[in-house]
Design an enzyme around this catalytic site. Structure first.
Site, short mmCIF file in Angstrom:
data_model
loop_
_atom_site.label_atom_id
_atom_site.label_comp_id
_atom_site.label_asym_id
_atom_site.label_seq_id
_atom_site.Cartn_x
_atom_site.Cartn_y
_atom_site.Cartn_z
N ASP A 158 0.83 -1.21 0.00
CA ASP A 158 0.00 0.00 0.00
C ASP A 158 0.87 1.26 0.00
OD1 ASP A 158 -2.28 1.50 0.02
OD2 ASP A 158 -2.80 1.12 2.12
N GLY A 159 0.33 2.33 -0.57
CA GLY A 159 1.00 3.63 -0.51
C GLY A 159 1.61 4.09 -1.82
N GLY B 24 0.07 5.41 -4.42
CA GLY B 24 -0.52 6.68 -4.82
C GLY B 24 0.08 7.84 -4.02
N HIS C 286 2.61 3.25 -8.89
CA HIS C 286 2.43 1.83 -9.25
C HIS C 286 3.63 1.34 -10.07
CE1 HIS C 286 -1.48 2.12 -7.59
NE2 HIS C 286 -2.05 2.77 -8.59
N GLU D 234 -12.20 -5.00 -4.68
CA GLU D 234 -12.70 -3.63 -4.48
C GLU D 234 -11.98 -2.62 -5.38
OE1 GLU D 234 -12.10 -5.77 -1.82
OE2 GLU D 234 -14.27 -6.12 -1.80
N ARG E 131 -11.92 1.89 -8.75
CA ARG E 131 -11.01 3.01 -9.11
C ARG E 131 -11.31 3.50 -10.53
NH1 ARG E 131 -5.28 2.30 -6.04
NH2 ARG E 131 -6.20 1.72 -4.07
N LEU F 129 10.99 -20.59 -3.70
CA LEU F 129 9.91 -19.73 -3.19
C LEU F 129 8.67 -19.82 -4.08
CD1 LEU F 129 9.01 -17.23 -1.37
CD2 LEU F 129 9.86 -15.81 -3.24
N ARG G 149 -5.43 -2.04 8.64
CA ARG G 149 -6.64 -2.86 8.41
C ARG G 149 -6.29 -3.95 7.40
NH1 ARG G 149 -7.89 2.34 6.51
NH2 ARG G 149 -7.40 2.53 4.31
N LEU G 150 -7.20 -4.95 7.32
CA LEU G 150 -6.94 -6.10 6.46
C LEU G 150 -7.50 -5.93 5.04
CD1 LEU G 150 -7.37 -9.30 8.65
CD2 LEU G 150 -5.32 -8.45 7.53
N GLU H 48 0.68 -13.22 12.62
CA GLU H 48 1.27 -12.03 13.24
C GLU H 48 1.19 -10.88 12.24
OE1 GLU H 48 2.41 -11.74 16.32
OE2 GLU H 48 1.96 -13.85 16.75
C1 FPP Z 1 -2.00 0.19 -3.29
O1 FPP Z 1 -1.52 1.50 -3.33
C2 FPP Z 1 -1.45 -0.60 -4.37
C3 FPP Z 1 -2.18 -1.22 -5.34
C4 FPP Z 1 -3.65 -1.18 -5.38
C5 FPP Z 1 -1.54 -1.94 -6.43
C6 FPP Z 1 -0.40 -2.82 -6.00
C7 FPP Z 1 0.46 -3.03 -7.14
C8 FPP Z 1 1.80 -2.94 -7.11
C9 FPP Z 1 2.56 -2.73 -5.86
C10 FPP Z 1 2.58 -3.07 -8.35
C11 FPP Z 1 3.13 -4.41 -8.63
C12 FPP Z 1 2.16 -5.42 -9.10
C13 FPP Z 1 2.52 -6.54 -9.76
C14 FPP Z 1 1.46 -7.51 -10.12
C15 FPP Z 1 3.89 -6.86 -10.14
P1 FPP Z 1 -2.58 2.67 -3.45
O2 FPP Z 1 -2.76 2.99 -4.89
O3 FPP Z 1 -3.85 2.29 -2.74
O4 FPP Z 1 -1.83 3.81 -2.68
P2 FPP Z 1 -2.50 4.97 -1.84
O5 FPP Z 1 -3.20 4.30 -0.68
O6 FPP Z 1 -1.34 5.77 -1.40
O7 FPP Z 1 -3.44 5.70 -2.73
#
Ligand code: FPP
Length: 252
Positions: free
Chosen positions: A32-33, A35, A49, A79, A83, A143, A206-207, A219
């Protein structure tokens, strides 16, 4: 399952409770994060991304080196379809971008790729890229890199219930034989052990509909780091934090 983890710099006497011999078998991550990382730099969200793809590889490399068995990454949730279309389209191209750059390293590191989630509902170009990687890595036995794509726990549990009820209707399964283990076999994670450690980046705690059934005794480690800033050292720090935990599974 315990594995030797050879990367610790800390001395045992500095942290007496650290179990140097035990690495988690299954690590799950809510990435996450992206954006916010981009917005902090005055860039469009998708730039986060794009950068996040490289963080994925750093973590895969670290997990392979640390002898982790399974790494489950939340790449797209059920969900996330809410977007804007332009962002969804971008997210759907990421697996191909990632694999184009990193599949050779993944092969070298003996990593096997799999997915959980509603795979069939993905765009063809995404499915093709991922299926190609699944096929190419099928004989690797290091892995397991498990991408949760179009995944949501409630959706997973609903599907499991429907398939289970079908099997009960057709007498393949009896109600008496139904227990937690049997139910788990109907989940996308069928055959995978539950995550030992679940990490979420970016400060959210959160999950978000990720592995709800499977994380009953997992954990959790929440950290403020934004996903694109994640590197190998971050991953090893998470493992160290995990090793400081005392897992009791409801016992004493
Ligand atoms: C959440 O950040 C991230 C996502 C919804 C996409 C996750 C994808 C990647 C990390 C890229 C790699 C993927 C693959 C398949 C190689 P957010 O957009 O919700 O960030 P924010 O909460 O700051 O808006």
């Amino acid at each position: 399952m315990s594995k030797k983890f050879p990367f610790f710099k800390r001395k045992k006497e500095e942290v007496p409770d650290l179990e140097y011999e035990a690495v988690p078998s299954h690590v799950a991550i809510i990435m996450d994060g992206n954006g916010r990382w981009a917005q902090n730099k005055g860039l469009p969200r998708v730039a986060g991304h794009k950068e996040g793809v490289h963080a994925v590889n750093r973590v895969v490399r670290a997990a392979a080196r640390a002898n982790i068995d399974i790494l489950t990454l939340y790449a797209f949730s059920t969900e996330n379809w809410k977007r804007p279309k332009s962002e969804i389209d971008y997210l759907m191209k990421l697996p191909k971008q990632f694999l184009h750059i990193y599949l050779p390293e993944i092969m070298e590191n003996n990593v096997r790729i799999e997915t959980i989630g509603e795979f069939d509902a993905l765009p063809d170009h995404t499915k093709n890229a991922v299926q190609n990687a699944i096929d190419k890595t099928a004989n690797n036995n290091g892995l397991l890199l498990n991408f949760a794509i179009n995944y949501g726990s409630r959706n997973e549990i609903m599907h499991a219930v429907k398939r289970l009820m079908n099997d009960i209707d057709s007498s393949k399964v009896t109600l008496d034989s139904l227990d937690e283990n049997l139910f788990s076999n109907y989940l996308y994670t069928n055959g995978l052990r539950d995550p030992d450690l679940l990490i979420r980046t970016s400060g959210e705690q959160r999950l978000s509909n990720f592995l709800l059934w499977q994380s009953a005794y997992t954990e959790f480690w929440f950290t403020d780091t934004l996903w694109p800033d994640v590197d190998e050292a971050f991953f090893y720090q998470a493992i160290e934090e995990y090793q400081l935990r005392k897992r009791r599974f409801g016992g004493l």
